[in-house]
Design an enzyme around this catalytic site. Structure first.
Site, PDB file in Angstrom:
ATOM      1  N   GLU A  48       0.801  -1.237   0.000  1.00 52.69           N
ATOM      2  CA  GLU A  48       0.000   0.000   0.000  1.00 52.69           C
ATOM      3  C   GLU A  48       0.828   1.278   0.000  1.00 52.69           C
ATOM      4  O   GLU A  48       0.607   2.175   0.809  1.00 52.69           O
ATOM      5  CB  GLU A  48      -0.959  -0.012   1.197  1.00 52.69           C
ATOM      6  CG  GLU A  48      -1.892  -1.207   1.182  1.00 52.69           C
ATOM      7  CD  GLU A  48      -2.856  -1.249   2.367  1.00 52.69           C
ATOM      8  OE1 GLU A  48      -2.732  -0.406   3.269  1.00 52.69           O
ATOM      9  OE2 GLU A  48      -3.723  -2.129   2.368  1.00 52.69           O
ATOM     10  N   GLU A  74      -6.060 -10.805  -1.306  1.00 51.10           N
ATOM     11  CA  GLU A  74      -6.909 -10.593  -0.124  1.00 51.10           C
ATOM     12  C   GLU A  74      -8.378 -10.552  -0.526  1.00 51.10           C
ATOM     13  O   GLU A  74      -9.135  -9.680  -0.095  1.00 51.10           O
ATOM     14  CB  GLU A  74      -6.521  -9.272   0.579  1.00 51.10           C
ATOM     15  CG  GLU A  74      -5.051  -9.195   0.930  1.00 51.10           C
ATOM     16  CD  GLU A  74      -4.657  -7.962   1.732  1.00 51.10           C
ATOM     17  OE1 GLU A  74      -5.543  -7.282   2.291  1.00 51.10           O
ATOM     18  OE2 GLU A  74      -3.446  -7.686   1.805  1.00 51.10           O
TER      19      GLU A  74
HETATM   20  C1  XIL Z   1      -6.521  -6.328   8.279  1.00 48.48           C
HETATM   21  C2  XIL Z   1      -6.790  -7.531   9.179  1.00 48.48           C
HETATM   22  O1  XIL Z   1      -7.643  -8.424   8.499  1.00 48.48           O
HETATM   23  C3  XIL Z   1      -7.433  -7.086  10.475  1.00 48.48           C
HETATM   24  O2  XIL Z   1      -7.546  -8.181  11.384  1.00 48.48           O
HETATM   25  C4  XIL Z   1      -6.603  -5.972  11.129  1.00 48.48           C
HETATM   26  O3  XIL Z   1      -7.277  -5.485  12.264  1.00 48.48           O
HETATM   27  C5  XIL Z   1      -6.373  -4.837  10.139  1.00 48.48           C
HETATM   28  O4  XIL Z   1      -5.770  -5.334   8.962  1.00 48.48           O
HETATM   29  N1  XIL Z   1      -5.088  -4.616   3.655  1.00 48.48           N
HETATM   30  C6  XIL Z   1      -4.067  -5.388   4.169  1.00 48.48           C
HETATM   31  C7  XIL Z   1      -4.318  -6.271   5.327  1.00 48.48           C
HETATM   32  O5  XIL Z   1      -2.980  -5.420   3.560  1.00 48.48           O
HETATM   33  O6  XIL Z   1      -3.175  -6.447   6.122  1.00 48.48           O
HETATM   34  C8  XIL Z   1      -5.475  -5.768   6.174  1.00 48.48           C
HETATM   35  O7  XIL Z   1      -5.771  -6.754   7.166  1.00 48.48           O
HETATM   36  C9  XIL Z   1      -6.680  -5.476   5.311  1.00 48.48           C
HETATM   37  C10 XIL Z   1      -6.361  -4.416   4.285  1.00 48.48           C
END
Ligand code: XIL
Length: 381
Positions: free
Chosen positions: A160, A265
């Protein structure tokens, strides 16, 4: 093969599935079709695991993960706030357990994130001189990436780094290390982890402006003679707005740079989005709870369930079309109950973004994804 035929077949599959009464005809878990088997010649099927799931505390989750997935990603346990809580203190407990887990079950491990501006330990957030930030950056990459070289298949080296307009996000790393920090992170990761695939990962990089920024990053890394193996498109989309055309263009453009594409994701929110259509996955952007923003507390209406199934099928059809360019499709969680989208961007909602419900039972979307391969997969080749 013409798109029209492919979509007709998908819709036929969806209709077939909607006649399925998932409750009365629910097969026992051991007789479920397996996603990893169905797509074994196409791409890996992954899931993000929570700390509890790594420890296999919940047996329903443990059985399902082993049966359905052949790739794992830590949901949180490799984030800097956990793995590197103090200057000289690392906590590898859960990350090491995940390495053992992936080895034991023969699953491909993706380590993530190496450099990310969120979920940093408090000591990093307090740093205000460039030398200290550089020291953290170099130590963290060398120690963490070095430890897992040969134990993880890939690293998401930078997560990101981009704004929606494609410019570099204003993070502690940009401020203190300058715009070359992304290339530098890959250079250091390559040195520490020569046997590990290196990915850039972000959300919304299928969107044209942000995608252009990602392509610029990739070109800079390549021009510096540094290795980058792939791009991760996070895939946090809304069921009403999955940008299939942009996703297709992105696969083509990233592949043309010699990169693998992973969907890292994947989840499809069905709940109202407080900011309009394009979803953001910026974990710092939150909104207040209001009952109208949480409409499905008593279950998902059939119409939305079917829409989710149809949209997931369309997405997998696209993935199949580009199977030679896609290394992995990873869901962000095992079941709906675990999904971060129950608490993001509004805490305490009931979302339904994955293929398995809160009881770990397959949803209609699970079957349409599988039907997509069975029926339309033949047509695509
Ligand atoms: C999220 C997790 O799923 C949660 O448990 C945590 O509280 C916050 O982060 N993009 C990403 C992930 O790269 O690491 C994030 O994961 C969601 C958005």
């Amino acid at each position: 093969m013409k798109k029209g035929i492919v979509y007709k077949l998908t819709i036929a599959g969806v209709l077939f599935i909607s006649c399925y009464n998932t409750k009365s005809s629910r097969p026992p878990a051991s007789r479920l079709p397996s996603l990893k088997e169905i797509f074994k010649n196409d791409f890996l099927i992954g899931t993000a695991l929570s700390a509890e799931q790594i420890e296999e505390k919940d047996s329903s989750a443990a059985v399902l993960v082993r049966q359905q997935f052949n790739a794992v990603t830590p949901e949180n346990v490799m984030k800097a706030e956990i793995i590197h809580p103090q200057w000289e203190e690392y906590n590898f407990d859960f990350a090491d357990k995940l390495v053992d887990y992936s080895k034991k079950y023969g699953m491909e491990l993706t380590a993530t994130p190496l450099i990310w501006h969120s979920q940093l330990p408090p000591f990093v957030s307090k740093l205000n001189d460039a030398d200290s930030v550089r020291r953290y950056f170099e130590d963290h990459i060398a120690t963490v990436a070095g430890r897992y070289d040969g134990k993880t298949h890939s690293w998401e080296v930078v997560n990101e780094a981009l704004n929606e307009d494609g410019s570099l996000r204003n993070t502690v790393f940009l401020q203190k290390l300058g715009s070359g920090y992304v290339v530098e992170a890959f250079r250091l990761a390559q040195k520490a982890a020569p046997n590990t695939q290196l990915y850039y990962n972000d959300y919304n990089i299928e969107q044209p402006r942000k995608r252009a920024g990602a392509i610029e990053i990739v070109k800079k890394i390549q021009a510096a003679g540094v290795r980058i193996d792939g791009v991760g498109i996070q895939g946090h989309w809304h069921v009403d707005d999955v940008p299939l055309n942009y996703i297709e263009q992105s696969i083509q453009e990233f592949s043309a740079l010699g990169l693998q594409v992973a969907f890292t994701e994947l989840d499809l929110s069905v709940l109202p989005n407080p900011w309009g259509r394009i979803a953001s996955a910026d974990i710092s952007q939150t909104a207040q709870y209001e009952a109208q923003m949480n409409p499905y507390t008593k279950g998902l209406p059939d119409s939305v369930q079917q829409k989710l199934a149809t949209v997931y099928a369309r997405l997998f059809l696209l993935f199949l079309k580009y199977k030679d360019n896609i290394s992995r499709v990873t869901f962000w969680g095992v079941n709906d109950g675990q999904s971060w989208l129950n608490d993001f961007p509004i805490r305490g909602r009931t979302n339904y973004p994955l293929l398995f419900d809160r009881q770990y039972h397959p949803k209609p979307a699970f079957y349409t994804v599988i039907e997509t391969k069975k029926k339309a997969g033949i047509v695509i080749h």
